[in-house]
Design an enzyme around this catalytic site. Structure first.
Site, PDB file in Angstrom:
ATOM      1  N   GLY A 183     -35.839 -61.863  23.040  1.00  0.00           N
ATOM      2  CA  GLY A 183     -34.517 -62.283  23.904  1.00  0.00           C
ATOM      3  C   GLY A 183     -34.543 -61.324  24.895  1.00  0.00           C
ATOM      4  CG  MET A 184     -34.281 -60.532  29.588  1.00  0.00           C
ATOM      5  SD  MET A 184     -34.361 -58.850  29.397  1.00  0.00           S
ATOM      6  CE  MET A 184     -32.982 -58.317  30.551  1.00  0.00           C
ATOM      7  CD  GLU A 185     -30.507 -57.445  28.158  1.00  0.00           C
ATOM      8  OE1 GLU A 185     -31.500 -58.049  27.307  1.00  0.00           O
ATOM      9  OE2 GLU A 185     -30.639 -56.349  28.344  1.00  0.00           O
ATOM     10  CG  HIS A 198     -30.054 -57.498  20.497  1.00  0.00           C
ATOM     11  ND1 HIS A 198     -30.151 -56.363  20.036  1.00  0.00           N
ATOM     12  CD2 HIS A 198     -30.525 -57.368  21.599  1.00  0.00           C
ATOM     13  CE1 HIS A 198     -30.737 -55.457  20.872  1.00  0.00           C
ATOM     14  NE2 HIS A 198     -31.051 -56.163  21.841  1.00  0.00           N
ATOM     15  CD  GLU A 199     -31.517 -60.392  23.493  1.00  0.00           C
ATOM     16  OE1 GLU A 199     -31.259 -59.911  24.495  1.00  0.00           O
ATOM     17  OE2 GLU A 199     -32.358 -59.971  23.039  1.00  0.00           O
ATOM     18  CG  HIS A 257     -27.987 -56.599  25.680  1.00  0.00           C
ATOM     19  ND1 HIS A 257     -28.067 -55.379  25.843  1.00  0.00           N
ATOM     20  CD2 HIS A 257     -29.017 -56.919  25.017  1.00  0.00           C
ATOM     21  CE1 HIS A 257     -28.980 -54.601  25.295  1.00  0.00           C
ATOM     22  NE2 HIS A 257     -29.959 -56.029  24.847  1.00  0.00           N
ATOM     23  CD  GLU A 290     -32.125 -53.019  24.500  1.00  0.00           C
ATOM     24  OE1 GLU A 290     -31.498 -53.544  23.496  1.00  0.00           O
ATOM     25  OE2 GLU A 290     -32.247 -53.824  25.723  1.00  0.00           O
ATOM     26  CE1 TYR A 305     -35.329 -51.587  22.288  1.00  0.00           C
ATOM     27  CE2 TYR A 305     -33.781 -53.239  21.426  1.00  0.00           C
ATOM     28  CZ  TYR A 305     -34.700 -52.691  22.340  1.00  0.00           C
ATOM     29  OH  TYR A 305     -35.056 -53.797  23.206  1.00  0.00           O
TER      30      TYR A 305
HETATM   31  N1  BES Z   1     -33.227 -56.041  26.847  1.00  0.00           N
HETATM   32  C1  BES Z   1     -34.083 -56.287  25.698  1.00  0.00           C
HETATM   33  C2  BES Z   1     -35.792 -56.874  26.042  1.00  0.00           C
HETATM   34  C3  BES Z   1     -36.347 -55.665  27.081  1.00  0.00           C
HETATM   35  C4  BES Z   1     -36.454 -54.448  26.745  1.00  0.00           C
HETATM   36  C5  BES Z   1     -37.055 -56.194  28.088  1.00  0.00           C
HETATM   37  C6  BES Z   1     -36.800 -53.461  27.502  1.00  0.00           C
HETATM   38  C7  BES Z   1     -37.872 -55.259  28.701  1.00  0.00           C
HETATM   39  C8  BES Z   1     -37.702 -54.198  28.551  1.00  0.00           C
HETATM   40  C9  BES Z   1     -33.725 -57.111  24.693  1.00  0.00           C
HETATM   41  O1  BES Z   1     -32.293 -57.278  24.624  1.00  0.00           O
HETATM   42  C10 BES Z   1     -34.267 -57.001  23.397  1.00  0.00           C
HETATM   43  O2  BES Z   1     -33.985 -55.983  22.823  1.00  0.00           O
HETATM   44  N2  BES Z   1     -34.833 -57.712  22.996  1.00  0.00           N
HETATM   45  C11 BES Z   1     -35.456 -57.659  21.370  1.00  0.00           C
HETATM   46  C12 BES Z   1     -34.420 -58.387  20.416  1.00  0.00           C
HETATM   47  C13 BES Z   1     -34.118 -57.849  19.204  1.00  0.00           C
HETATM   48  C14 BES Z   1     -33.836 -56.290  19.203  1.00  0.00           C
HETATM   49  C15 BES Z   1     -33.145 -58.343  18.238  1.00  0.00           C
HETATM   50  C16 BES Z   1     -36.838 -58.357  21.371  1.00  0.00           C
HETATM   51  O3  BES Z   1     -37.264 -58.987  22.244  1.00  0.00           O
HETATM   52  O4  BES Z   1     -37.364 -58.073  20.483  1.00  0.00           O
HETATM   53 ZN    ZN Z   2     -31.432 -55.747  23.620  1.00  0.00          ZN
END
Ligand code: BES
Ligand code: ZN
Length: 631
Positions: free
Chosen positions: A300-302, A326-327, A330, A349, A412
């Protein structure tokens, strides 16, 4: 107070310079958001020189050409400049500029691209006339690293092409000419011209007016009137339909995907209400989501007002919806209070990972939350072993590297572990109001590790030396490794699964329990098995639980990782199918890297599969893998 003084010293210039610190803090959302000027807030991943001139608003007028896979049009930037400033420096990575003009007078302005840095792209320096306040850049972008253009075949419906963007961390400079630093917040607006069969959505509110224009094309209008970090500007264009989920929540997806998506997301409105109770008011208006085609490189992307999602979270039983928590989280940690630079990525994160488990606990119960925390602690243990010591610090030094190097479970899971220590030591009765205040005090502003530590000292420690000693704040934020006061995982969370892992070592399979185990329990089981397994043992697991055909992508990934580690030929068809069915970097990259490391068994498999799967993958995934396997 440190925080107030920081703002006073750093409140940029122009209109902002004459505001008092409290006026800045209390300013309405649409006001210019100041850039922090402390040394720890200087962004090594942007060429911008915000002390001299900074962007405050981006207005895009863009045409998306699916045949040419090109975006072209203009970006008009509002700028705030120091009186003596003669130029503004933007970030760029590959877009071509035709003209730059002063938007008020229409007079041309000089511009030049500087030398290319392999991670950052090139600076674009624009000369400013004495009175320039708005510059207009006419440009086009082909092969932009942020954009993935999909053929109809790569969508669920198979009839229309699709396009989506991914801005985080520093990819938006490939299609938006602006200052691409998370510390330089900007409001934005956009007019987006697309083929009439397609629908455009963006990470802001859509104006109701849709203009049908000539030539079978349509223009959509969007705006974001709260200042956001530029990595949060996002777009998707395709055959999209919307289904409301609640008064302020809903989901966009291709028609073929929409019903299953809406079912899986039925708890979303409840999640928003829960998150508000925990973290303070939701300040973005709507919370919608879009389910993208399987090539979306993340879970996902927030993106504000519109979370972008992989379709692989649709397991049919809501077992992967902590992704939504999670999203959504954010919307506070990351989008309201944003890491000033990628060195402080853990503030985005880690805080979000902690907040996720609070939402999950409130909606799905403490047991589910405790299990997910325990899974997180297992990944943290693995990451602490995998990373070099300096990269196990929360405040990490990424100068000279790609910010992606900091996107590990240190940010994270060590970040979340730090917040759990604070929670445990002061209690929720004090920690929850602290978090709400942190988000409120820094709403629509950049934040640094030092600011967080200072807030903890000011609002929680409050001069108590015993508490200060117990917390070990500086060790947590600035030192490598895991401090001794980390809160251990609940040993009972997976008692039954852990017993099954022990029994497996003695030759017994959990045949009776596997069927009723949740996804998290299955993940614990597979990930806790010793990495070395015999062929007979893998055969038995597959026969008992149908692992080569398992539908849940997280479980499938855990199984395939174990299979690759053991050169298990019988899993290769499943691996082949998985690598061609979805493009999540978290799944694709580790599997292909593991194959690549195994010269005689794995690398030939990767060399065969990668060219067949490559078209599915986003440029941010192929960028690294092309170097290993050829384009
Ligand atoms: N913001 C992130 C995705 C991201 C991080 C994109 C760094 C580009 C650079 C997003 O919120 C995220 O953490 N996604 C995770 C979700 C999971 C931790 C529940 C993913 O995509 O796996
Ligand atoms: Zn995230």
């Amino acid at each position: 107070m440190l925080f107030q003084r920081t703002l006073l010293l750093t409140a940029a210039f122009g209109s902002v310079a004459f505001m008092t610190a409290s006026a800045v803090a209390a300013a309405p959302a649409a006001a210019v958001s100041p850039v922090l000027m402390t040394a720890d807030a200087a962004d090594p991943h942007s060429f911008a020189r915000p002390r001299e001139a900074r962007v405050t608003h981006v207005d895009l007028d863009l045409r998306f050409d699916f045949a040419a896979r090109q975006v072209s049009g203009t970006a008009t930037l509002d700028i705030d400049r120091r009186p003596g400033a003669r130029a503004i420096v933007l970030d760029s990575d590959g877009y071509q500029v035709t003209t730059v003009t002063d938007a008020a007078t229409g007079k041309p302005l000089g511009f030049a691209f500087g030398a290319k840095d392999q991670n950052l792209g090139r600076p674009l320096t624009i000369q400013l006339a004495a009175a320039t306040r708005k510059v207009r850049i006419a440009y086009s972008a082909s092969n932009a690293a942020a954009l993935q253009w999909l053929t109809p075949q790569q969508t669920a419906g198979k009839r229309q092409p699709f396009l989506f963007s991914q801005g985080e961390a520093i990819l938006n400079r490939s299609w938006i000419p602006t200052q691409d630093s998370p510390g330089i917040r900007q409001t934005w607006s956009a007019r987006i011209n697309v083929p009439i069969e397609l629908t455009a959505v963006m990470s802001g509110l859509r104006s109701d007016e849709v203009n049908v224009t000539n030539g079978g094309r349509r223009t959509y209008e969007f705006h974001m009137d709260k200042p956001v970090a530029p990595y949060l500007i996002a777009i998707a264009i395709g055959d999209l339909k919307f289904q409301p989920l609640g008064p302020r929540t809903g989901v966009w997806a291709e028609p073929a995907t929409l019903p299953a998506a809406a079912k899986e997301l039925e708890d979303t409105e409840k999640m928003v209400a829960t998150a508000e109770r925990l973290f303070g008011p939701y300040r973005w208006g709507r919370y919608d989501m879009i389910v993208l085609p399987p090539s979306f490189p993340f879970g996902g992307m927030e993106n504000p007002t519109l979370t972008f999602l992989t379709p692989t979270f649709i397991a049919g039983d809501k077992s992967l919806v902590s992704l939504i928590a999670h999203e959504l989280a954010h919307s506070w940690s990351g989008n309201l209070a944003t890491n000033a630079t990628w060195a402080d990525f853990w503030l985005n994160e880690g805080t979000t990972t902690y907040a996720t488990s609070r939402i999950v606990e409130a909606i799905y119960g403490k047991r589910v939350a405790d299990q997910q925390i325990a899974l997180g602690i297992d990944s943290l243990d693995g990451e602490l072993k995998a990373q070099a010591a300096p990269d196990t610090r929360l405040a990490i030094d990424l100068k000279g590297r790609n910010p992606d190097d900091g996107m590990t479970d240190i940010a994270y899971e060590k970040g979340a572990a730090f917040l759990r220590v604070l929670e445990k030591e002061v209690g929720r009765a004090r920690f929850d109001p602290f978090l709400r205040k942190w988000f409120a005090d820094h709403a629509f502003q950049p934040v640094t590790s030092a600011m967080f530590v200072a807030a903890v000292r000011r609002d929680l420690v409050r001069g108590n030396p015993a508490l200060e000693r117990r917390l070990q704040l500086d060790r947590w934020v600035y030192q490598p490794g895991l401090p001794a006061n980390a809160v251990p995982a609940d040993a009972q969370a997976f008692a039954e699964v852990d017993a099954a892992v022990a029994a497996h070592a003695r030759g017994t399979l959990p045949t009776a329990t596997w069927a009723r185990w949740t996804t998290d329990e299955r993940l614990r089981f597979l990930n806790r098995l010793p990495r070395q397994q015999t062929r007979a043992s893998l055969d038995a697991l597959d026969r008992a639980f149908g692992l080569n055909a398992i539908g849940n992508d997280e479980v499938r990934f855990a199984w395939l990782s174990l299979a690759v580690a053991n050169r298990y030929d019988a899993a290769v068809p499943a691996l082949d199918a998985f690598l061609k069915a979805q493009g999540r970097r978290k799944f694709v990259r580790p599997l292909l890297l593991a194959l690549n490391k195994d010269q005689s068994w794995g690398r030939p498999i990767a060399l065969r599969l990668y060219p067949q799967a490559r078209a599915l993958y986003h440029p941010l995934v192929t960028g690294e893998l092309d170097k290993l396997f050829g384009a």
